[in-house]
Write a protein that holds these residues in place. Structure first.
Motif: not given
Length: 99
Positions: A59-60, A72-78
């Motif tokens: 998480n960025k 395990d997956e891209d979850l963030s809006v950013l």
């Protein structure tokens, strides 16, 4: 690892490729252990292994605030930081990271 053994290439504005030995993953390993997320990390790393590739996301926003949160997956809006590890021995790399 010396800087002579590290190769960093900017593939485009969004992709940075770092090539070297397993010690590149030392900080990730330390963070996994210090946040007591070894079991979760093991699950994420093993479930996202295909042949010679291990893929996960950090998480960025958490990383920017000096925290560690992997998924395990891209979850963030950013958008998250995608980490892709290419190796001849994924199981050995996973074991090294979590032990």
């Amino acid at each position: 690892m010396s800087q002579d053994d590290l190769e960093i290439n900017k593939l485009n504005d969004d992709i940075l490729c770092a090539c070297g030995d397993i010690t590149l993953l030392t900080r990730i390993s330390e963070l996994i252990k210090s946040t007591d997320s070894v079991d979760l990390a093991r699950l994420i790393l093993r479930s996202n292994t295909n042949d010679d590739t291990i893929k996960f996301y950090i998480n960025k926003q958490s990383a920017y605030n000096n925290h560690f949160n992997m998924s395990d997956e891209d979850l963030s809006v950013l958008g998250d930081i995608e980490v892709e590890i290419v190796t001849d021995s994924p199981d050995d790399v996973i074991n090294w990271i979590i032990t």
